[in-house]
Structures are given as C-alpha cells and as structure tokens.
Write a protein that holds these residues in place. Structure first.
Motif, mmCIF file in Angstrom:
data_model
loop_
_atom_site.group_PDB
_atom_site.id
_atom_site.type_symbol
_atom_site.label_atom_id
_atom_site.label_comp_id
_atom_site.label_asym_id
_atom_site.label_seq_id
_atom_site.Cartn_x
_atom_site.Cartn_y
_atom_site.Cartn_z
ATOM 1 N N LYS A 178 -29.633 45.566 -12.130
ATOM 2 C CA LYS A 178 -31.085 45.434 -12.259
ATOM 3 C C LYS A 178 -31.724 46.778 -12.592
ATOM 4 O O LYS A 178 -32.586 46.873 -13.473
ATOM 5 C CB LYS A 178 -31.678 44.881 -10.962
ATOM 6 C CG LYS A 178 -33.207 44.876 -10.925
ATOM 7 C CD LYS A 178 -33.808 44.073 -12.069
ATOM 8 C CE LYS A 178 -35.331 44.129 -12.036
ATOM 9 N NZ LYS A 178 -35.922 43.458 -13.229
ATOM 10 N N VAL A 179 -31.311 47.838 -11.898
ATOM 11 C CA VAL A 179 -31.843 49.176 -12.161
ATOM 12 C C VAL A 179 -31.568 49.595 -13.605
ATOM 13 O O VAL A 179 -32.455 50.078 -14.315
ATOM 14 C CB VAL A 179 -31.239 50.194 -11.177
ATOM 15 C CG1 VAL A 179 -31.535 51.632 -11.624
ATOM 16 C CG2 VAL A 179 -31.789 49.968 -9.766
ATOM 17 N N LEU A 180 -30.332 49.392 -14.051
ATOM 18 C CA LEU A 180 -29.957 49.798 -15.409
ATOM 19 C C LEU A 180 -30.688 48.978 -16.466
ATOM 20 O O LEU A 180 -31.100 49.501 -17.503
ATOM 21 C CB LEU A 180 -28.440 49.670 -15.584
ATOM 22 C CG LEU A 180 -27.612 50.626 -14.712
ATOM 23 C CD1 LEU A 180 -26.139 50.237 -14.743
ATOM 24 C CD2 LEU A 180 -27.784 52.062 -15.188
ATOM 25 N N GLU A 181 -30.843 47.683 -16.192
ATOM 26 C CA GLU A 181 -31.591 46.828 -17.124
ATOM 27 C C GLU A 181 -33.036 47.302 -17.239
ATOM 28 O O GLU A 181 -33.589 47.387 -18.343
ATOM 29 C CB GLU A 181 -31.554 45.376 -16.629
ATOM 30 C CG GLU A 181 -32.483 44.418 -17.355
ATOM 31 C CD GLU A 181 -32.104 44.192 -18.816
ATOM 32 O OE1 GLU A 181 -33.005 43.855 -19.604
ATOM 33 O OE2 GLU A 181 -30.922 44.360 -19.155
ATOM 34 N N ALA A 182 -33.638 47.627 -16.108
ATOM 35 C CA ALA A 182 -35.028 48.076 -16.115
ATOM 36 C C ALA A 182 -35.178 49.406 -16.843
ATOM 37 O O ALA A 182 -36.125 49.597 -17.617
ATOM 38 C CB ALA A 182 -35.538 48.195 -14.678
ATOM 39 N N LEU B 204 -32.785 24.246 -15.987
ATOM 40 C CA LEU B 204 -31.711 25.235 -15.894
ATOM 41 C C LEU B 204 -30.899 25.268 -17.190
ATOM 42 O O LEU B 204 -30.672 24.237 -17.811
ATOM 43 C CB LEU B 204 -30.781 24.912 -14.724
ATOM 44 C CG LEU B 204 -31.404 24.957 -13.325
ATOM 45 C CD1 LEU B 204 -30.364 24.522 -12.295
ATOM 46 C CD2 LEU B 204 -31.906 26.345 -13.005
ATOM 47 N N LYS B 205 -30.446 26.452 -17.545
ATOM 48 C CA LYS B 205 -29.616 26.602 -18.735
ATOM 49 C C LYS B 205 -28.138 26.496 -18.403
ATOM 50 O O LYS B 205 -27.296 26.507 -19.292
ATOM 51 C CB LYS B 205 -29.916 27.948 -19.408
ATOM 52 C CG LYS B 205 -31.339 28.038 -19.958
ATOM 53 C CD LYS B 205 -31.568 29.381 -20.629
ATOM 54 C CE LYS B 205 -32.985 29.469 -21.175
ATOM 55 N NZ LYS B 205 -33.256 30.776 -21.815
ATOM 56 N N ARG B 206 -27.814 26.456 -17.095
ATOM 57 C CA ARG B 206 -26.432 26.267 -16.681
ATOM 58 C C ARG B 206 -26.407 25.442 -15.400
ATOM 59 O O ARG B 206 -27.452 25.048 -14.893
ATOM 60 C CB ARG B 206 -25.731 27.620 -16.510
ATOM 61 C CG ARG B 206 -26.405 28.615 -15.599
ATOM 62 C CD ARG B 206 -25.556 29.902 -15.556
ATOM 63 N NE ARG B 206 -26.058 30.855 -14.609
ATOM 64 C CZ ARG B 206 -26.869 31.865 -14.903
ATOM 65 N NH1 ARG B 206 -27.282 32.024 -16.138
ATOM 66 N NH2 ARG B 206 -27.277 32.703 -13.973
ATOM 67 N N ASP B 207 -25.230 25.229 -14.860
ATOM 68 C CA ASP B 207 -25.068 24.230 -13.813
ATOM 69 C C ASP B 207 -25.419 24.672 -12.398
ATOM 70 O O ASP B 207 -25.359 23.886 -11.477
ATOM 71 C CB ASP B 207 -23.614 23.719 -13.805
ATOM 72 C CG ASP B 207 -23.285 22.959 -15.090
ATOM 73 O OD1 ASP B 207 -24.221 22.364 -15.660
ATOM 74 O OD2 ASP B 207 -22.119 22.982 -15.505
ATOM 75 N N ALA C 195 -26.147 38.917 -19.287
ATOM 76 C CA ALA C 195 -27.170 39.954 -19.444
ATOM 77 C C ALA C 195 -28.557 39.450 -19.060
ATOM 78 O O ALA C 195 -29.387 40.214 -18.553
ATOM 79 C CB ALA C 195 -27.171 40.460 -20.889
ATOM 80 N N GLU C 196 -28.825 38.155 -19.267
ATOM 81 C CA GLU C 196 -30.133 37.603 -18.914
ATOM 82 C C GLU C 196 -30.405 37.717 -17.419
ATOM 83 O O GLU C 196 -31.541 37.903 -16.995
ATOM 84 C CB GLU C 196 -30.212 36.131 -19.350
ATOM 85 C CG GLU C 196 -30.460 35.929 -20.829
ATOM 86 C CD GLU C 196 -31.820 36.448 -21.260
ATOM 87 O OE1 GLU C 196 -32.838 36.080 -20.644
ATOM 88 O OE2 GLU C 196 -31.863 37.255 -22.199
ATOM 89 N N ASP C 197 -29.349 37.596 -16.602
ATOM 90 C CA ASP C 197 -29.514 37.657 -15.151
ATOM 91 C C ASP C 197 -29.905 39.045 -14.660
ATOM 92 O O ASP C 197 -30.358 39.202 -13.523
ATOM 93 C CB ASP C 197 -28.221 37.219 -14.450
ATOM 94 C CG ASP C 197 -27.970 35.723 -14.582
ATOM 95 O OD1 ASP C 197 -28.827 35.032 -15.160
ATOM 96 O OD2 ASP C 197 -26.913 35.252 -14.125
ATOM 97 N N ARG C 198 -29.735 40.047 -15.485
ATOM 98 C CA ARG C 198 -30.075 41.415 -15.078
ATOM 99 C C ARG C 198 -31.580 41.639 -15.056
ATOM 100 O O ARG C 198 -32.047 42.665 -14.562
ATOM 101 C CB ARG C 198 -29.401 42.421 -16.016
ATOM 102 C CG ARG C 198 -27.884 42.317 -15.992
ATOM 103 C CD ARG C 198 -27.228 43.134 -17.079
ATOM 104 N NE ARG C 198 -25.826 42.753 -17.221
ATOM 105 C CZ ARG C 198 -25.003 43.206 -18.157
ATOM 106 N NH1 ARG C 198 -25.456 44.072 -19.045
ATOM 107 N NH2 ARG C 198 -23.756 42.803 -18.207
ATOM 108 N N LYS C 199 -32.332 40.694 -15.597
ATOM 109 C CA LYS C 199 -33.786 40.813 -15.603
ATOM 110 C C LYS C 199 -34.394 40.396 -14.260
ATOM 111 O O LYS C 199 -35.567 40.636 -14.005
ATOM 112 C CB LYS C 199 -34.377 39.954 -16.725
ATOM 113 C CG LYS C 199 -33.928 40.386 -18.118
ATOM 114 C CD LYS C 199 -34.468 39.450 -19.175
ATOM 115 C CE LYS C 199 -33.979 39.867 -20.570
ATOM 116 N NZ LYS C 199 -34.455 38.944 -21.624
#
Length: 293
Positions: free
Chosen positions: A79-83, A16-19, A29-33
């Motif tokens: 998610k929609v906007l990221e895609a 994990l990169k965080r806790d 922004a990474e979570d939007r993927k």
C-alpha cells in the motif's frame, strides 16, 4: 402468482470481479490501492506523507516493519509503495522476498534475489548510459582514460572493467555474461577473463555486494534522477540459518545499507515477530540502532 425474483449470486450482488473478498496485493496490483487497517496498525497516511517528504528531498529513508505473522506487514508495504508511485515520485522499486534459506546460506543469496528483482534490462541499460556519458565527457579516443574514469565512477575496479569490456565489445558480447557476474551467479574463468575481472562475486564479502547495490542507487540518482527502493520482505526466513558466520554476512550488509549516511538506496526491512526481541539475529543491534524506534 407473482413471478419469482431472479436469484443473484453474492458475486453479482456486490459487483465483485472475483470469487472472494480477500485482498492479495502481492498478486493483484489493483488490491494495492486499498488498505484494510487492523487494531494497532501503523498510521498509513502518516507513513506515506513522511516517506514522500524524505524522498522528495532526495533522502533515502530506512524502515523496519515487524509484527506477528499475518498482521499485515506485506499488505502495508504494498500500500505504501502504491501510494508513493501514485504520487508521481521518481522511484524504482524492487520487492525482494527472502527465499527459503539453508543453515549455511549467506547474504549472497539475498543479493542475487535483489539483483533479479531490480532487473537485468534495467541494470544493463543503466550501465550503458553511464558509459556513454563518460565517453562524451572525456572522448572515446582516449580509451585508457575512459576506462580509468569508469572504474572511478563505479567505485569498484572490477565493475568498472566489466562495464567497459561489455560496452566496447559491441553487440557480439552476450549481456548474460555480465549479468551472471554482477548477480554473483555461476561464471567460468573464461567468462571472467572476457570481462577482465579479477574476482568472483560468489565469494565476495557482504559489504562489497552491498556497495554494488548502493553504487547502482547512486548511478540511478545521478543519471535518471530516481531513487532505488529495496524492500526485503519475509526476513524471518533467515531464522533457520545456523552458522554465526553466515548470520554475520546478513547483519553486515544491512548495517551498511541502513547507515544514515547512505543516501542513495531506500531500504525497507520486514520480518514476522511477536516481540522485537524475537526478530531474526540478522536484524542486529547495530541495524536496529540505525533504524531508530
């Protein structure tokens, strides 16, 4: 005795990169993927494909996302906007979170937030580009013709005059003066005179404010070949508005924005509600009818 295995944390074990495992698409922004589907979630791929087809066809889809608090509306929107962005679509997204409103709040406050999310630099550069294109078309020597033409293009006399006054005044003109006027913020009489506008947008009717947003969408399409996407989230915060007149300013604006004939701005509306009958009053019957099932 065998050497004790080195203890590792859960974070290290799973890389994990965080806790924690919590997805926060608003902040990261990474979570939007990623998309954590839930029971009765929308078909996310179907949403993305349908929107992609309409946007590629230079249509401006309108959508209403609603469900109980915590059901994943904001997550779905991100998610929609990221895609759509990852697909390389030419869109400019403004994610507008509805501010905390008072009983007497009007659409002007949400308009101000929307303009802020679209971005000052973005709007100022767009207006300058339109002005420059107009000068190339009619020739700068004919100042009166240029001004009439820019007013015609803007479809709002004051917006045309303000743009003309700002660009022709040169670098000594503070762009914040134009920005305060166009965002319906506090502006003095002297500053309005400098822009040569006759009105204060703080008291403008909601349809005019919406038309300015649509004009920006049209200019973006014509000069940058991009589509303006406005996402209005957390609209359930408008439930505290007690004045019917104040509520009408929102429903009037959204009725205009979601009009099927309005092809320059894509609009996504999102609000928490357990049943469609519990949606805030501003998402009125005319708005729901325009959005469809």
């Amino acid at each position: 005795m065998a050497e004790e295995s080195k203890r590792v944390s859960v974070k290290e074990w799973f890389g994990l990169k965080r806790d924690n495992f919590v997805l926060k698409p608003k902040e990261n922004a990474e979570d939007r993927k990623f998309y954590a589907s839930r029971p009765n979630s929308v078909n996310i791929q179907s949403q993305i494909t349908g929107l992609e087809v309409r946007l590629e066809s230079k249509l401006s889809p309108k959508r209403l996302y609603w469900g109980p608090y915590g059901s994943g509306k904001t997550h779905t929107l991100y998610k929609v906007l990221e895609a759509l962005t990852a697909l390389g679509l030419d869109i400019h997204v403004a994610f507008v979170e509805c501010p905390a409103l008072k009983k007497t709040s009007t659409f002007t406050e949400l308009y101000n937030r929307a303009m802020s999310e679209i971005g000052m630099d973005f709007v100022i550069i767009l207006l300058k580009d339109v002005m420059n294109a107009t000068v190339k078309q009619v020739g700068f020597a004919e100042a009166e013709i240029v001004q009439r033409k820019i007013m015609e293009i803007m479809d709002d006399e004051d917006l045309g005059r303000a743009t003309y006054s700002f660009v022709t005044a040169g670098p000594q003109f503070d762009p914040m003066v134009l920005w305060r006027w166009i965002t319906a913020s506090d502006i003095s009489t002297a500053e309005r005179d400098k822009l040569r506008v006759t009105s204060d947008l703080r008291t403008a009717d909601p349809e005019r404010l919406t038309n300015i947003l649509i004009t920006l969408g049209r200019l973006l399409r014509e000069h940058k070949n991009k589509t303006l996407v406005l996402v209005f989230d957390e609209l359930d915060r408008t439930k505290d508005i007690g004045s019917l007149d104040a509520q009408v300013t929102f429903s009037t604006a959204f009725t205009r924005l979601t009009d099927p004939a309005q092809d320059y701005v894509t609009a996504f509306l999102a609000a928490s509600a357990s049943r469609i009958q519990e949606l805030p009053e501003i998402i009125s019957a005319p708005v729901q009818n325009r959005l469809g099932k």
